[in-house]
Write a protein that holds these residues in place. Structure first.
Motif, PDB file in Angstrom:
ATOM      1  N   VAL A  18       0.812  -1.216   0.000  1.00 56.35           N
ATOM      2  CA  VAL A  18       0.000   0.000   0.000  1.00 56.35           C
ATOM      3  C   VAL A  18       0.849   1.271   0.000  1.00 56.35           C
ATOM      4  N   TYR A  21      -0.145   4.312  -1.909  1.00 51.70           N
ATOM      5  CA  TYR A  21      -1.395   4.952  -1.495  1.00 51.70           C
ATOM      6  C   TYR A  21      -1.252   5.777  -0.220  1.00 51.70           C
ATOM      7  N   CYS A  22      -0.104   5.690   0.439  1.00 47.74           N
ATOM      8  CA  CYS A  22       0.102   6.382   1.719  1.00 47.74           C
ATOM      9  C   CYS A  22       0.436   7.842   1.458  1.00 47.74           C
ATOM     10  N   THR A  23      -0.596   8.668   1.421  1.00 50.98           N
ATOM     11  CA  THR A  23      -0.425  10.075   1.041  1.00 50.98           C
ATOM     12  C   THR A  23      -0.545  11.031   2.214  1.00 50.98           C
ATOM     13  N   LEU A  36      -2.022   5.544   5.397  1.00 48.18           N
ATOM     14  CA  LEU A  36      -2.969   5.123   4.370  1.00 48.18           C
ATOM     15  C   LEU A  36      -4.309   5.786   4.696  1.00 48.18           C
ATOM     16  N   ARG A  40      -9.216   4.984   1.285  1.00 49.59           N
ATOM     17  CA  ARG A  40      -8.426   4.136   0.391  1.00 49.59           C
ATOM     18  C   ARG A  40      -8.345   2.722   0.970  1.00 49.59           C
ATOM     19  N   GLU A  43     -11.490   1.015   0.188  1.00 47.77           N
ATOM     20  CA  GLU A  43     -11.494   0.636  -1.228  1.00 47.77           C
ATOM     21  C   GLU A  43     -10.715  -0.667  -1.444  1.00 47.77           C
ATOM     22  N   ILE A  44      -9.559  -0.774  -0.832  1.00 47.72           N
ATOM     23  CA  ILE A  44      -8.743  -1.991  -0.939  1.00 47.72           C
ATOM     24  C   ILE A  44      -9.509  -3.186  -0.371  1.00 47.72           C
ATOM     25  N   ASN A  47     -12.244  -4.227  -2.800  1.00 49.51           N
ATOM     26  CA  ASN A  47     -11.694  -4.877  -3.986  1.00 49.51           C
ATOM     27  C   ASN A  47     -11.299  -6.326  -3.713  1.00 49.51           C
TER      28      ASN A  47
END
Length: 96
Positions: A18, A21-23, A36, A40, A43-44, A47
């Motif tokens: 991830v 994705y770590c913003t 994270l 998000r 979402e993961i 999915n």
């Protein structure tokens, strides 16, 4: 229907990289820590486990924030995949 064991769920999710994705970030003791974003993460989860469900736990007064006598507070999120449920707790921090 129980689609996975807790071990299988953990194995699948812990194998996901991830890092891209770590913003969100925080500087702590001169070190930058990346997070994270919660949406998000959801979402993961969706999915990988479409039957995944989450909800905030309410206190006895019906509030999504649990307040304590010392003035502190926390939110609780209950996450479920199939028949497996985990509850996580996050302290509420005041900024200002």
């Amino acid at each position: 229907m129980d689609l996975s064991t807790r071990s299988e769920i953990w194995q699948k999710l812990s194998g996901i990289d991830v890092s891209t994705y770590c913003t969100e970030k925080e500087i702590l003791n001169d070190k930058t820590i990346f997070y994270l974003p919660v949406m998000r993460a959801h979402e993961i989860m969706m999915n990988n486990f479409p039957e995944y469900n989450w909800e905030f736990s309410e206190d006895p007064a019906g509030r999504e924030v649990h307040y304590f006598d010392d003035g502190s507070a926390e939110v609780r999120c209950r996450m479920t995949i199939g028949s497996h449920t985990n509850t996580t707790y996050l302290a509420v921090h005041a900024f200002g």
